[in-house]
Design an enzyme around this catalytic site. Sequence first.
Site, PDB file in Angstrom:
ATOM      1  CB  CYS A 120      -0.908   0.003   1.230  1.00 28.64           C
ATOM      2  SG  CYS A 120      -2.065  -1.390   1.306  1.00 28.64           S
TER       3      CYS A 120
ATOM      4  N   GLY B  17      -1.223   0.959  -4.890  1.00 30.82           N
ATOM      5  CA  GLY B  17      -2.535   0.449  -4.520  1.00 30.82           C
ATOM      6  C   GLY B  17      -3.637   1.149  -5.281  1.00 30.82           C
TER       7      GLY B  17
ATOM      8  CG  ASN C  69       3.098  -0.735   2.659  1.00 33.71           C
ATOM      9  OD1 ASN C  69       2.504  -1.700   2.173  1.00 33.71           O
ATOM     10  ND2 ASN C  69       4.305  -0.375   2.272  1.00 33.71           N
ATOM     11  N   GLY C  70       1.757  -3.106   4.806  1.00 31.68           N
ATOM     12  CA  GLY C  70       2.403  -4.324   5.274  1.00 31.68           C
ATOM     13  C   GLY C  70       1.394  -5.370   5.688  1.00 31.68           C
TER      14      GLY C  70
ATOM     15  CE1 TYR D 190       4.981  -5.152 -11.365  1.00 29.52           C
ATOM     16  CE2 TYR D 190       4.196  -5.099  -9.098  1.00 29.52           C
ATOM     17  CZ  TYR D 190       3.940  -5.034 -10.456  1.00 29.52           C
ATOM     18  OH  TYR D 190       2.663  -4.842 -10.899  1.00 29.52           O
TER      19      TYR D 190
ATOM     20  CB  THR E  29       8.216  -2.730 -13.592  1.00 32.69           C
ATOM     21  OG1 THR E  29       6.860  -2.435 -13.318  1.00 32.69           O
ATOM     22  CG2 THR E  29       9.042  -2.535 -12.339  1.00 32.69           C
TER      23      THR E  29
ATOM     24  CG  ASP F 194       7.531  -8.902 -17.011  1.00 36.05           C
ATOM     25  OD1 ASP F 194       7.613  -7.741 -16.585  1.00 36.05           O
ATOM     26  OD2 ASP F 194       6.468  -9.542 -17.034  1.00 36.05           O
ATOM     27  CG  ASP F 195       8.501  -6.755 -13.176  1.00 40.74           C
ATOM     28  OD1 ASP F 195       8.009  -7.590 -12.397  1.00 40.74           O
ATOM     29  OD2 ASP F 195       7.815  -6.065 -13.944  1.00 40.74           O
TER      30      ASP F 195
END
Length: 503
Positions: free
Chosen positions: A2, A28, A101-102, A257, A303, A365-366
Site C-alpha cells: 500500500c 494500490g 502498509n504491510g 517491481y 517496470t 519482464d521484471d
Amino acid sequence: MCGIVGIVGKSSVNQALYDGLTVLQHRGQDAAGIVTCENDRLYLRKNNGLVRDVFQAVHMLNLRGNMGIGHVRYPTAGCESSAEAQPFYVNSPYGITLAHNGNLTNAETLKKDLFRDDLRHINTNSDSEVLLNVFAHELQKLNKLQITHKDIFEAVRAVHKRCRGGYAAVTMITGLGIVAFRDPYGIRPVVFGKRETSAGMEYMVASESVALDILGFELVRDIAPGEAIVITADGQLYTRQCADNPIYSPCIFEIVYLARPDSIIDGISVYKARLRMGKMLAKKILQIYPKHDIDVVIPIPDTSRTSAVQLAYILNRKYREGFVKNRYIPRTFIMPGQSMRQKSVRQKLNAISLEFKNKNVLLVDDSIVRGTTSKQIIQMAREAGANKVYFASAAPPVRYPNVYGIDMPSVDELLAHNRTPDEIAEIIGADWLIYQDLEDLIGCARKGNKSLKQFDSSCFTGQYVSNDVDQKYLDAVANARNDAAKTEGKALDTEMIDLYNNQ
C-alpha cells in the site's frame, strides 16, 4: 503493498496529501483515503477506487487542517468492501487515525488478545485495524490526559513487542501531531522529509521518496527499522529507536517491481539497481547462450524498461518498444482474482507488429509470479509475427508465498513453485527462459547501499526474516487469501451490500 503519506504543514495540507497519494497510486488501486485535523476535529474521506475518483471538489474542501495522513490500498487480506479503506479511526484514547502498509503475521492472535484482554472490538478483517488498536491500547495504558513524545515512543516500543510481520505505519493523534514507525526488520519502506517555508518548517512522511520530490520536500532519510518519529502539530520533530534488536532486512521485491524507478529506498536508487539487474542478466545470457540469435530486446512495460535498456546495450542488440500500454488499465499483478488479470492483459497491451515480424525477440519482464501476463504476451508476440520468442526475468523464480504485504498468498498460484525453468518455459510458450540469480539480484541492490547486510527475499527462498512463519501459518494464509477465497469474499460482500440496500 500500500502507499502511505503524512504531512504536518503551516497551511492547508489537503491538496498536498492528494498529490502525494496520486504519485503513490502504483502501490494500490483498490481504495484511497485522507483524514485531516483542524481545531481538534477530524475530517475524513475514503472509499473504493482510484485517488482521482474518490476525491471530488466537495470532498477536498471539507478536508480542513494543517496536518493529515493518507492511504492508497492494495488488498492482500480482507475483502474489497469500502469498510476496509484506510485510514482507520478509534476515538479512545485521544482520537487516533492510522494508515498502514504491510501485513501482521500474528494478526489473528492479536485479535483474540484485543477482545479478551484489552476489551477492544475489531470491526473489519484488516490487520491495519488490529495494529491501530494495539497502538491505541498501549497509549491508553499510560492513563494520561495529555501525552508527550516520550509516551508515544514507549507505546511504539510496546507495539513492536506485540506485533509480528512487516509494517510501516503513519498515525495522527488528534491535536498532538503525526507519528510514523517501522517494523524492527524494516521490511516495508517509509521515508521522511522536510520543507522550509516562510511560516516555518514542514514535514512529510511517505512510502517512497518520489512523493516528497514532487511536493518539494527534501529527503531527510529512511525511518530506520524499529524507529519511530513524532512530528508535533507545531512542527517539532522527535525520533527514537523503539526496538530492542532491529535487523535491517528490507524487501528486495520493492526494488524489483513495487517501487517507482525515480525513488530512493533504503539508500538505494531503484533506477540504478534495475540498470545493474539488466547488466547481470545480460552476462548470464552470454554465459549460457554465447551464440544466441537474438535480433531485438523488447521490454514488457513499464517496470522492466530500465533493466531491458541495459541488457540490450550489453548484448549489443537493438532495444525497441514493441508494446503500447493502455494507461487506464491498472497493474495486473495487483488485481484481485485470476480471471480479472487474464481479461485485462489484452486490454492493457497491444503489440506493434513491425517490431516482431520475422525477428527473434527477447522479451524482458521484471518477474514472473503467476505467469498470466507472460503467457499471453508471448502469444501476442507470436501472433505479431515473431520467429522465436525468448523470455528473461530480471528477478529469480518466485517460488514461495509472501506474507509481509504482497499478494502472493498461495504456492498453488505461483508458476515457478516446484517447476524448473524449462518446464516454466514450456508452460508460458517461450523458446527459452532465463532467470536472474538471487546472488546477482542482491548484489545489484547492495551496491547502492553497502551497509545493508541482508534483504527479505522470502518469495525466492522461502526463508522468512521474522522467524515466526511455519507451514501451518502458510496453509492458513493460502486458504484465506487465494483467488478462490477472494472471489467468495467479494460475492459475500456484494450480498451483504445488497441486503443492506434492500432494508
